[in-house]
Motif scaffolding. Sequence first.
Motif, short mmCIF file in Angstrom:
data_model
loop_
_atom_site.label_atom_id
_atom_site.label_comp_id
_atom_site.label_asym_id
_atom_site.label_seq_id
_atom_site.Cartn_x
_atom_site.Cartn_y
_atom_site.Cartn_z
N UNK A 1 0.87 -1.18 0.00
CA UNK A 1 0.00 0.00 0.00
C UNK A 1 0.90 1.22 0.00
N UNK A 2 0.86 2.01 -1.06
CA UNK A 2 1.61 3.28 -1.02
C UNK A 2 1.32 4.12 -2.24
N UNK A 3 1.65 5.41 -2.14
CA UNK A 3 1.49 6.28 -3.29
C UNK A 3 2.34 5.77 -4.45
N UNK A 4 1.93 6.10 -5.67
CA UNK A 4 2.74 5.71 -6.83
C UNK A 4 3.85 6.74 -6.98
N UNK A 5 5.00 6.35 -6.49
CA UNK A 5 6.09 7.29 -6.29
C UNK A 5 7.39 6.50 -6.46
N UNK A 6 8.39 7.09 -7.13
CA UNK A 6 9.64 6.34 -7.34
C UNK A 6 10.28 5.86 -6.03
N UNK B 1 2.23 11.55 -9.19
CA UNK B 1 1.64 10.25 -8.91
C UNK B 1 0.92 9.65 -10.10
N UNK B 2 0.24 10.48 -10.85
CA UNK B 2 -0.53 9.98 -12.00
C UNK B 2 0.39 9.36 -13.04
#
Length: 411
Positions: free
Chosen positions: A232-237, A273-274
């Motif tokens: 579970x986490x933001x879409x982030x490098x 994020x998108x």
Amino acid sequence: MLQEVALGQKSLTDYTHIVGKEITERIRELAGPLKGKRVLHVSATAFGGGVSEILYTIVPLMRDVGIDAHWHVIFGKEEFFNATKLLHNSLQGAPESLSEEQWELFDEINAMNAEGLQGEWDAVIVHDPQPIGLRRGAFAKSKRWIWRCHIDLSTPNPAPIERLLPMIEEYDASVWHLPTYVPAAMDHKGVNIIPPAIDPLSPKNMAFSPEDAAFVCRQFGIDVDRPLITQVSRFDPWKDPIGVIDAYREVTERIPEVQLAMVGSMATDDPEGREYFQKTFEYADADLDIKILSNLNNVGAIEVNAFQSQSDVCLQKSIREGFGLTVTEALWKGRPTVAGNVGGIPLQIEDGVSGFLVNSPSECAQRCLEILENPALGKSLGRAGKEHAREEFLSPRLLRDWLGLLTDLDT
Ligand code: UDP
């Protein structure tokens, strides 16, 4: 004008059976002299990410013990949030930084928000870099100013930190997750170390029966009779979703029936994020056993809870991590957790005792396999993790530490 965030009610008494009487009594003792004090939290967004997660609990709990606490969110626009995202990344070490124009916009929006800040306060607690400039423009509106940093500033890109340091040092106090996050160049006066915490009674963390968790996961196409790994986490490098998929692929070489759920919300202050969501989606290459879900699929707190509770392994394969509330959430649910050996994660997981710390996708895959192939190991890691979370990382402890700081500052 800044926007006030509407909050529900919480009662400290409800937490006694989870954390014990000693700490709740200490909280009431500290709260006595702070009764009626006006305390304002200011953050960039009321949705997505760890900061808002914490404030939805800590502000109502402050109110419950007698503080007149509020939470306001700053006004911003897309270009401002693009700039602050860049700032966030560069403060965590990414090479690119803000252009002079972006700094101007940053200062301008901060000045505008400072002007729009309403009321007179005993303490204003400003969260993270986005609204850091508020104090300069609104100095006279509060007796004390505290800056709460939720990220790791130990190895920042030098340009932005040079710009921010004088602003941080003007605050009466700053609060950090870990001692190592404080920039080396900073004067240590006013520095406080307070790790964050999760709310064990929130919809995201309350106890869920295995049947209910399975029911919710089935709605998203999960086969609840097959093993499930979840991040579970933001879409982030920095959260390394690509590494998560690599690890999952390595696991499926030995256990082909494993499924992977990647659950990530889109925060309103996170335009990057998108793009990263899209990248992750393409990398999954239409594998039906990889479920990529977000708030756009109506995944909210209850669903995050269900996925974490249902998982055979919870992952947080971060490359860089402020604290990692998702790790705390997984530990609190007694789930065996495999996570990156970075930031606040080693504070939460003792490698091999309360979870596993990993440094690469391959190591992550190996640890997942160990857990999936040895349920007794998973159970003992999960149990130890839960007790550690109970001791250190639940909301009452955070409330106690905030009240301690407000007392020390003579607000
Ligand atoms: N979160 C969520 N839905 C998602 C992704 C994340 O509710 O789809 C929550 C997550 O459960 C956690 C918080 O957002 O409570 C993320 O905090 P963390 O410290 O892990 O990372 P941050 O996003 O602040 O870097």
